[in-house]
Design an enzyme around this catalytic site. Structure first.
Site, PDB file in Angstrom:
ATOM      1  N   TYR A  42       0.816  -1.215   0.000  1.00 42.10           N
ATOM      2  CA  TYR A  42       0.000   0.000   0.000  1.00 42.10           C
ATOM      3  C   TYR A  42       0.856   1.274   0.000  1.00 42.10           C
ATOM      4  CZ  TYR A  42      -3.257   3.475   2.074  1.00 42.10           C
ATOM      5  OH  TYR A  42      -3.993   4.590   2.356  1.00 42.10           O
ATOM      6  N   ASN A  72       1.716 -10.096   1.467  1.00 44.01           N
ATOM      7  CA  ASN A  72       0.468  -9.446   1.859  1.00 44.01           C
ATOM      8  C   ASN A  72      -0.121  -8.602   0.724  1.00 44.01           C
ATOM      9  OD1 ASN A  72      -1.546  -8.920   3.746  1.00 44.01           O
ATOM     10  ND2 ASN A  72      -0.574  -7.023   4.408  1.00 44.01           N
ATOM     11  N   SER A 114       6.149   4.449  13.211  1.00 43.28           N
ATOM     12  CA  SER A 114       4.716   4.651  13.441  1.00 43.28           C
ATOM     13  C   SER A 114       4.465   5.489  14.693  1.00 43.28           C
ATOM     14  CB  SER A 114       4.090   3.271  13.618  1.00 43.28           C
ATOM     15  OG  SER A 114       2.789   3.377  14.116  1.00 43.28           O
ATOM     16  N   TYR A 132       3.777  -5.783  17.515  1.00 41.01           N
ATOM     17  CA  TYR A 132       3.940  -4.954  16.312  1.00 41.01           C
ATOM     18  C   TYR A 132       4.548  -3.598  16.689  1.00 41.01           C
ATOM     19  CZ  TYR A 132       2.688  -1.382  12.945  1.00 41.01           C
ATOM     20  OH  TYR A 132       2.749  -0.293  12.103  1.00 41.01           O
ATOM     21  N   LYS A 156       8.453  -1.679  15.986  1.00 34.86           N
ATOM     22  CA  LYS A 156       8.730  -0.325  15.469  1.00 34.86           C
ATOM     23  C   LYS A 156       9.738   0.368  16.388  1.00 34.86           C
ATOM     24  CE  LYS A 156       6.230  -0.430  11.775  1.00 34.86           C
ATOM     25  NZ  LYS A 156       6.934  -0.608  10.496  1.00 34.86           N
TER      26      LYS A 156
HETATM   27  C1  WQD Z   1      -8.639   4.120  13.785  1.00 34.11           C
HETATM   28  C2  WQD Z   1      -9.826   4.432  14.688  1.00 34.11           C
HETATM   29  C3  WQD Z   1     -10.551   2.589  16.041  1.00 34.11           C
HETATM   30  C4  WQD Z   1     -11.885   0.034  12.771  1.00 34.11           C
HETATM   31  C5  WQD Z   1      -3.335   1.283  13.559  1.00 34.11           C
HETATM   32  C6  WQD Z   1      -2.023   0.847  14.155  1.00 34.11           C
HETATM   33  C7  WQD Z   1      -0.961   1.847  13.843  1.00 34.11           C
HETATM   34  C8  WQD Z   1      -0.850   2.094  12.372  1.00 34.11           C
HETATM   35  C9  WQD Z   1      -2.185   2.378  11.753  1.00 34.11           C
HETATM   36  C10 WQD Z   1      -0.428   0.162  10.894  1.00 34.11           C
HETATM   37  C11 WQD Z   1      -9.687   3.849  16.087  1.00 34.11           C
HETATM   38  C12 WQD Z   1     -11.622   2.982  15.048  1.00 34.11           C
HETATM   39  C13 WQD Z   1     -11.373   1.080  13.505  1.00 34.11           C
HETATM   40  C14 WQD Z   1     -13.285  -0.242  12.847  1.00 34.11           C
HETATM   41  C15 WQD Z   1     -13.538   1.594  14.376  1.00 34.11           C
HETATM   42  N1  WQD Z   1      -0.091   1.063  11.770  1.00 34.11           N
HETATM   43  N2  WQD Z   1     -12.180   1.850  14.294  1.00 34.11           N
HETATM   44  N3  WQD Z   1     -14.055   0.545  13.647  1.00 34.11           N
HETATM   45  O1  WQD Z   1      -5.642   1.674  15.548  1.00 34.11           O
HETATM   46  O2  WQD Z   1      -5.344   4.155  15.092  1.00 34.11           O
HETATM   47  O3  WQD Z   1      -3.731   2.519  14.163  1.00 34.11           O
HETATM   48  O4  WQD Z   1      -3.169   1.442  12.164  1.00 34.11           O
HETATM   49  O5  WQD Z   1      -0.067  -0.378  10.057  1.00 34.11           O
HETATM   50  O6  WQD Z   1       0.228   1.417  14.347  1.00 34.11           O
HETATM   51  O7  WQD Z   1      -2.168   0.723  15.540  1.00 34.11           O
HETATM   52  O8  WQD Z   1      -5.967   2.627  13.207  1.00 34.11           O
HETATM   53  O9  WQD Z   1      -7.652   2.398  11.426  1.00 34.11           O
HETATM   54  O10 WQD Z   1      -7.414   0.544  13.119  1.00 34.11           O
HETATM   55  O11 WQD Z   1      -8.388   2.720  13.823  1.00 34.11           O
HETATM   56  O12 WQD Z   1     -14.280   2.265  15.079  1.00 34.11           O
HETATM   57  O13 WQD Z   1     -13.793  -1.195  12.231  1.00 34.11           O
HETATM   58  O14 WQD Z   1     -10.981   3.819  14.123  1.00 34.11           O
HETATM   59  O15 WQD Z   1     -11.113   2.249  17.271  1.00 34.11           O
HETATM   60  O16 WQD Z   1     -10.253   4.768  16.968  1.00 34.11           O
HETATM   61  P1  WQD Z   1      -5.221   2.749  14.639  1.00 34.11           P
HETATM   62  P2  WQD Z   1      -7.362   2.005  12.822  1.00 34.11           P
END
Ligand code: WQD
Length: 350
Positions: free
Chosen positions: A13, A37, A127, A152, A156
């Site tokens: 991506y 992936n 990250s 994970y 980092k």
């Molecule tokens: C964002 C917000 C969820 C899914 C993660 C990794 C980080 C980075 C990016 C990855 C949060 C909410 C999510 C859903 C929801 N690295 N949510 N319903 O957790 O901030 O970061 O991804 O490669 O290291 O931790 O990203 O997109 O999962 O969530 O409500 O179905 O959306 O609770 O508040 P996150 P996210």
């Protein structure tokens, strides 16, 4: 002479968006990926966008030290951008050995080969997860790194430290084999290239918010679960700093140029790459509906374990030092994410 940048994990991506921006900025790029992936969709998209059929592509695993050594022997690499890593937080909790072995092993191999071939400029894809639940917002590069809440996240932190120590040791050792390092700490990368030819292609049920939103909107998922509406935030949902993937890719180009042009102020530098603008989950969902004119089926459910309440970036260091700033609005980015989801649906019909 054109400089050559190796992009490990370049068919994925973020890697594919970075490859496009590097080529458009005039670099030669070598893309290497084990395709664990992703499929060739994004690499094919990169070739279409850039009009370049001749981008070198090497299918290889960065955990294979001999293959990495061979790669550095075949190409004269001026800089490496290292993306090749596993990235699913939940999976890392279930399979820590797999995560540590892959994410640390691949990076160590890159550093070893880079040193053996006379040194290199290394950009590591880090990250915002390294900040954990920060006490003071926005977070600056000086904010404390809190103990990681997942393997994970820990990989980092450890890779940042490996890079810092390697940079220090190789500079202390003298001229040959010196490594310069930059770690870019990404906030929440979202969206797709405006051409809709490359974007995020999650396998199985998406963990991240935006792919879940677009898959729900297109009918692949029944309903989006919003994790928690009782957080201490203005609307009760979590706050994040959503950064457009093309803006993010451009930050890599300027960071690589800084290394190649001898503009670094220290041999190892860290930059936050975000917008500096907190957006709540509910706001993001509403913006998606509004900008794309679609109704999204969603409901509020319990909090997701491990989520922080709020995180967003202080971006002045990147703005001033890299001369880089996020440019696209959340609306533009959400429109690009939706265009990409529709593009995938169209391609699947053919
Ligand atoms: C964002 C917000 C969820 C899914 C993660 C990794 C980080 C980075 C990016 C990855 C949060 C909410 C999510 C859903 C929801 N690295 N949510 N319903 O957790 O901030 O970061 O991804 O490669 O290291 O931790 O990203 O997109 O999962 O969530 O409500 O179905 O959306 O609770 O508040 P996150 P996210």
């Amino acid at each position: 002479m054109k400089k050559t940048v190796l992009v490990s994990g370049g068919a994925g991506y973020i890697g594919s968006h970075v490859t496009v921006e590097l080529i458009e900025a005039g670099y030669d790029v070598v893309v290497a990926d084990n395709m664990s992936n992703c499929d060739m969709t994004c690499f094919e998209g990169v070739k279409k966008i850039t009009g370049r059929e001749d981008i070198p592509f090497v299918k290889m695993d960065f955990c294979d030290a001999a293959a990495v050594e061979d790669l550095f022997g075949r190409f004269k690499i001026d800089a490496v951008i290292h993306f090749a890593a596993f990235k699913a937080v939940g999976e890392s909790v279930a399979k820590p050995v797999m995560y540590y072995k892959n994410n640390l092993g691949s990076f160590l191999n890159v550093l070893e080969a880079a040193q053996a071939h006379g040194g290199c400029n290394v950009l590591f894809s880090s990250s915002a997860t390294v900040y954990g639940e920060a006490e003071k917002l926005p977070v600056t590069e000086q904010s404390p790194r809190l103990p990681a809440t997942s393997p994970y996240g820990n990989t980092k932190q450890i890779c940042e430290d490996i890079l810092r120590d390697t940079v220090k040791a190789t500079h202390a050792a003298g001229a040959t084999g010196a490594i310069n390092g930059i770690a870019l700490r990404y906030f929440n990368p979202i969206g797709a290239h405006p051409s809709a030819l490359i974007g995020e292609l999650p396998r199985g049920v998406p963990n991240n918010l935006v792919p879940f939103i677009t898959q729900t909107a297109i009918g692949k998922r029944e309903c989006l679960s919003i994790f928690g509406n009782d957080y201490p935030t203005p609307d009760g949902t979590c706050l994040r700093d959503y950064i457009d993937v093309v803006d993010l890719a451009k930050a890599h180009v300027v960071a690589v140029a800084r290394m190649l042009n001898g503009k670094m102020k220290a041999d190892y530098e860290i930059f936050n790459v975000g917008t500096g603008r907190p957006v709540s989950v509910a706001e993001l969902v509403n913006s998606f509906e509004k900008v794309n004119g679609v109704k999204l089926n969603y409901r509020f459910v319990d909090r997701r374990p491990g989520d922080v309440t709020a995180i967003w970036a202080e971006t002045s260091l990147a703005n001033e030092e890299l001369g880089w700033k996020a440019e696209r609005s959340v609306e533009q980015t959400l429109a690009s994410a939706w265009a990409w989801e529709k593009h995938i649906a169209e391609s699947n019909k053919k």
